[in-house]
Structures are given as structure tokens and as C-alpha cells.
Motif scaffolding. Structure first.
Motif, PDB file in Angstrom:
ATOM      1  N   LEU A 162       0.828  -1.215   0.000  1.00  0.00           N
ATOM      2  CA  LEU A 162       0.000   0.000   0.000  1.00  0.00           C
ATOM      3  C   LEU A 162       0.854   1.254   0.000  1.00  0.00           C
ATOM      4  CD1 LEU A 162      -2.956  -0.869   2.377  1.00  0.00           C
ATOM      5  CD2 LEU A 162      -3.129  -0.097   0.017  1.00  0.00           C
ATOM      6  N   MET A 163       1.971   1.184   0.702  1.00  0.00           N
ATOM      7  CA  MET A 163       2.855   2.342   0.733  1.00  0.00           C
ATOM      8  C   MET A 163       3.360   2.657  -0.664  1.00  0.00           C
ATOM      9  SD  MET A 163       6.105   3.007   3.199  1.00  0.00           S
ATOM     10  CE  MET A 163       7.317   2.047   2.342  1.00  0.00           C
ATOM     11  N   VAL A 164       3.708   1.597  -1.393  1.00  0.00           N
ATOM     12  CA  VAL A 164       4.217   1.793  -2.760  1.00  0.00           C
ATOM     13  C   VAL A 164       3.094   2.292  -3.676  1.00  0.00           C
ATOM     14  CG1 VAL A 164       5.212   0.617  -4.755  1.00  0.00           C
ATOM     15  CG2 VAL A 164       5.992   0.042  -2.445  1.00  0.00           C
ATOM     16  N   LEU A 165       1.906   1.625  -3.584  1.00  0.00           N
ATOM     17  CA  LEU A 165       0.795   1.965  -4.488  1.00  0.00           C
ATOM     18  C   LEU A 165       0.286   3.389  -4.292  1.00  0.00           C
ATOM     19  CD1 LEU A 165      -1.228  -1.367  -4.408  1.00  0.00           C
ATOM     20  CD2 LEU A 165      -0.074  -0.368  -6.384  1.00  0.00           C
ATOM     21  N   THR A 166       0.344   3.900  -3.044  1.00  0.00           N
ATOM     22  CA  THR A 166      -0.190   5.250  -2.813  1.00  0.00           C
ATOM     23  C   THR A 166       0.926   6.284  -2.763  1.00  0.00           C
ATOM     24  OG1 THR A 166      -0.047   4.991  -0.421  1.00  0.00           O
ATOM     25  CG2 THR A 166      -2.137   4.364  -1.450  1.00  0.00           C
ATOM     26  N   ASN A 167       2.138   5.868  -3.060  1.00  0.00           N
ATOM     27  CA  ASN A 167       3.277   6.779  -2.996  1.00  0.00           C
ATOM     28  C   ASN A 167       3.354   7.432  -1.606  1.00  0.00           C
ATOM     29  OD1 ASN A 167       5.471   8.261  -3.732  1.00  0.00           O
ATOM     30  ND2 ASN A 167       4.295   9.846  -4.820  1.00  0.00           N
TER      31      ASN A 167
END
Lengths: 114, 408
Positions: free
Chosen positions: B399-404
Motif C-alpha cells: 500500500l505504501m508503494v501503491l499510494t506513494n
């Protein structure tokens, strides 16, 4: 009383006769040939025993920790409770030496005993 | 009065864990982005940390074992060593962030240059910890942080749409922006269940020399302390929602958070908010620096605890001193404390299962716990939260990667 060596001794806190925390049971020395009942003969404490527990990462951690090894004969064990309690003082068994060496330096700072 | 003072451990552990620099920003941003829709997630998190704190406090009181003792005994040497490394990195990152937060609050209060205040913060913390007993550390930072209650007054004064606030307490999914909503939910859960809270809480019970006689006090500490932390989270989120939602403002600075109290309450509100923030991030610094030292000492079997005094626990003392120096070096690079803690919260979830599973196992162990071992309620809730923790641990990094990092 029957004890489970893996669950109740290995990786547990060592306490000397004064209740001082003086290391953990990092490994155990077990003796016994084929066909004999294996017997725990000593507690092994110190970062020097970490490589045999955890491979490469244990080697690195053991090296950072100074690699000291202390062997405590099983006959020194007084009681196995939440911690492994020993019959003698830590200094007599060669345990807790890191704390004893560092203490004089900290003592130079005012208020170290409070 | 003495009963009230006895709650200091729970309050400090909760304030340090719930309203530290990352949570202050995260809660207000959650409000600014989703209004009151995420309030229910805080409730889930609060109940979870109450369940596990009560458990590890009980283990500490009955068997004298702190959390990292339990980890080493139960998950095996190699995973425990991995958990130690992960927790030390996360503790240090969080400590650095909190020290930055102390410096920022001091700067907002005094107007002096940031870098000098970082130095002052570190030296100040080292001196305070050196000269103050554990009991008084709990009291000073726990009760000082209660100035943050000004945000509860602010939230009420802002007169939010109470119907919507009420709805926010009912679990639901977002209509749009689902990924970002999930990121905030995971972040809030991760922050509520941050491992350093249980490291600090269980070792703190031993510092306070709890025995089975104190089991009632343990329960009160867990429920009231973390309940209060959750209440402050609600207040911050509601303030953020009432003040910033729909204005395109996303608070990324501690000063903006303090404005949330100034807007409805004026200068007194601002001052109380800043003092509250100062004590909360100061308390979180104490939580994290001690957790780092507790974990290492427990893993190695060294003597530990502020109650042993520096000369009684030399390597423990040296560890917290070294951690403070390392934190100083990190903050001095000028890294943004808020971003640092956001990463720390997300990475700490990796250590979550390795921290919470051993607590549940030891709390069920008949040999040590006897009649004080977990009952049906603690086990049901404990297992439910293990599932929650697994979900959080598995989804945090994606999620951290997907939402920047929550920026989209």
C-alpha cells in the motif's frame, strides 16, 4: 520434576545467586554416545556461541558482540523457574564481565549510583 | 491520588505510542482527507493494544519476563535475532523523529535556530533520564502530555457535524479513493499497535516492580492509558476534519497541527497544544530510547532497567546513551522527522507478528502463569488481533508503494 530443555532452559535468562541478570542460555552442551541417554552437561553463554545458532547472521552478531564464550557446568544450576538460577555469583563463574568492565567508567559520571 | 499516579505507565506508553510525532500528523491528515470516516479504525487499534498490553503486563507481573525475553524463548534464536535487528532499526528511526519533534516544538515555542535546539533536545533528554527515576519520568512525560486534551476542547468548539462523527465510528469502506483509505487505515492500525509500546509497557511493569498484586493496576493502566490515547486520536482527527477537510490543506508540519487548537481557542489553545506536543514527543523519545536498550539487553541477558541505576546496569545505560548520540546524528542531517516516522510505522509492521505471537504464547503458558494465564476472552481477542496484525503486516508495504506514501 520433568523439564523441557528446549522450552524451559534454552534461550532463558541466567540469574546468579544474588538475582543479578548475567547472560542468557545461548546454547547447551549435551553428551552421550549412540545408545546412551543424552545428558546436558553445561550451559553455554556468550555471543561466541551465536554462530552455531544462526549461521551467517549469527556469525556477524556474535562478532559485533565480542565473541566471548563462557561454559557453566550444569552442577552450578540451583533452580529452573521463569529464569535459570545459579548457585554462585556471576563474577565467580565468569559471567556479566562486560557490565563489570564498563562500570568504573560510568562511575566517573556524577549520579551513576542513583 | 496515589491510584491516579499509578496510572502513569499506561498513560506514558499510550501518549508516546498514540500521539507521537507521526500520529499527530497522521491523525490530523486522516481527518483532513477523509473527515471522520476513519474514527472506527482507531477504535479497532485501541482495543487491540489494550488486549496485548494487558497480556504482556500480566506476564511481566507474574513471571518477571519482558516481551523480548518471551520472543527469544518462543520463536527461536534466528527469528528473534531478526526481530531484534528490525526493532532496533525502527526504534532508532522513531527516536530520531521524536527528537526532531522535540526540537520543532521548542523552536515553535522559542523561535531559536532548529539545529541548536536538536542539540539541546538530546542533551536535555540525556540529563533528564540520567537524574530522574523511572517513576518520575513516567509522571512528568505522561501527565505533561495531557495538555493535548486541549484538542478535545478544540474539537467540541469547532462544532463538527456530530451525526457524521457518530457514523465514523461504524466500520465501513470508502466510496472513492479506496487505496488511500486503506493506506490510512493500515497506517492508523500500525501506529496503534507499534511494537515499541509493548516493549516499553512490559519492561515498565518490571521497572515499577509489579507482582501479581498489581494485576488490577495493570488492567487499569492498559484500559485507561490506551483509552486516553485513543480519545486524543479521536480529538485530533475530528479537529483535522472540521478544520481542514475540503480546503485542500494537508497538514505536514507540527505547527499546522497546533493551529488546530489556536483556531477555535486562541493563544492559550496554541500554547497548551505546543506544550502538550512537546511532552508527547518527549515521552515518545523516552519510550523509544528505552525500548531500544531494553530489547538489546534482554536479548543478550544483560542487567537492565532504570531502577537498577546506571552503575547496576552499565551496558544497558551505555546502549541508551549511544542510541541518543545516533539519533542526534540522524536528525542533524536535516531529514524531515514526519517522513521518517511514517516510514518507521510502515516498516515496524514487519516486526509485528514476531512481537505479538510470543506474547500470546507465554500468556497461555501454565508453567509460568498458573492461574493467571489467559482466559477465554483474552484468547479470543488475542487470536482475532493476530489475524488483524497479519493483514496489516502483509499489506503495509504494497500500500505504501501503491499510494506513494499516501501522497496520491
Amino acid at each position: 520434576m520433568e523439564i523441557d530443555i528446549a522450552l524451559q532452559v534454552l534461550d532463558h535468562q541466567l540469574l546468579d545467586k544474588n538475582g543479578r541478570r548475567c547472560g542468557n542460555v545461548d546454547d547447551l552442551a549435551i553428551e552421550g554416545g549412540p545408545g546412551e541417554l543424552p545428558e546436558v552437561v553445561a550451559i553455554l553463554a556468550g555471543p561466541g556461541y551465536w554462530p552455531q545458532r544462526a549461521g551467517l547472521i549469527g556469525k556477524l552478531a556474535g562478532w559485533i558482540g565480542g565473541g566471548r564464550r563462557v561454559r557453566v557446568d550444569w552442577s552450578e544450576v540451583a533452580k529452573i523457574d521463569a529464569a535459570v538460577e545459579l548457585k554462585r555469583a556471576a563474577t565467580e563463574l565468569g559471567l556479566g564481565r562486560g557490565d563489570d568492565r564498563l562500570r568504573p567508567y560510568l562511575d566517573k559520571i556524577p549520579g551513576a549510583g542513583r | 491520588m496515589s491510584k491516579f499516579l499509578g496510572l502513569a505507565l499506561g498513560i506514558l506508553a499510550a501518549i508516546g505510542g498514540f500521539v507521537d510525532i507521526g500520529d499527530l500528523v497522521f491523525n490530523v491528515s486522516a481527518g483532513a482527507t477523509f473527515g471522520y470516516q476513519l474514527l472506527w479504525v482507531v477504535v479497532v487499534g485501541v482495543v487491540g493494544i489494550i488486549v496485548y498490553s494487558e497480556m504482556c503486563g500480566r506476564v511481566a507481573a507474574v513471571s518477571g519476563k519482558a516481551v523480548f525475553d518471551a520472543i527469544r524463548e518462543r520463536v527461536g534464536f534466528t527469528p528473534a535475532l531478526g526481530a531484534l535487528l528490525a526493532s532496533e532499526v525502527v526504534n532508532l528511526m522513531t527516536l530520531a523523529a521524536e527528537v526532531g519533534g522535540v526540537a520543532i516544538s521548542l523552536q515553535l515555542l522559542s523561535g531559536l535556530p532548529y539545529r541548536w535546539l536538536i542539540l539541546l533536545a538530546i542533551v536535555g533528554l540525556a540529563v533528564i533520564v540520567w537524574v530522574t527515576s523511572f517513576e518520575w519520568l513516567e509522571r512528568i512525560f505522561g501527565y505533561g502530555g495531557l495538555c493535548l486534551l486541549v484538542f478535545a476542547v478544540a474539537a467540541v468548539k469547532l462544532d463538527p457535524a456530530w451525526g457524521k462523527v457518530g457514523k465514523g465510528f461504524l466500520p465501513h469502506l470508502a466510496q472513492n479513493n479506496k487505496l488511500l483509505y486503506a493506506y490510512f487505515a493500515i497506517g492508523l492500525l500500525g501506529a496503534a499497535l507499534t511494537p515499541y509500546e509493548v516493549y516499553f509497557y512490559s519492561s515498565g511493569g518490571i521497572e515499577d516492580e509489579w507482582s501479581p498484586k498489581e494485576l488490577g493496576l495493570n488492567r487499569a493502566n492498559a484500559i485507561i492509558g490506551y483509552g486516553l490515547g485513543g480519545f486524543l486520536s479521536f480529538a485530533l482527527m475530528i479537529t483535522g476534519g472540521a478544520l481542514f477537510l475540503g480546503h485542500g490543506i494537508s497538514p505536514e508540519h507540527l505547527g499546522t497541527i497546533a493551529l488546530g487548537a489556536e483556531n477555535p481557542l486562541g493563544k492559550t489553545g496554541l500554547l497548551l497544544a505546543l506544550v502538550g506536543i512537546l511532552f508527547a514527543v518527549g515521552g515518545a523519545s523516552i519510550d523509544t530510547v528505552f525500548s531500544g536498550a531494553y530489547n538489546l539487553a534482554q536479548f543478550c541477558g544483560w542487567e537492565w532497567g532504570r531502577y537498577r541505576h546506571p552503575r547496576g546496569a552499565p551496558r544497558f545505560t551505555l546502549t541508551w546513551l549511544v542510541l541518543l548520540v545516533l539519533a542526534l546524528a540522524i536528525v542533524m542531517t536535516g531529514v524531515d522527522p514526519v517522513i521518517l516516522t511514517e516510514y518507521a510505522v510502515i516498516f515496524s509492521v514487519v516486526a509485528l507478528p514476531l512481537t505479538y505471537i510470543p506474547i500470546l504464547l507465554v500468556a497461555n503458558d501454565k508453567t509460568y502463569m498458573g492461574r493467571y494465564r489467559n482466559g477465554r476472552l483474552a484468547n479470543t481477542l488475542g487470536l482475532f488481533y493476530l489475524v488483524v496484525i497479519m493483514v496489516v503486516a502483509l499489506s503495509a508495504v504494497p500500500l505504501m508503494v501503491l499510494t506513494n506514501v499516501g501522497q496520491n
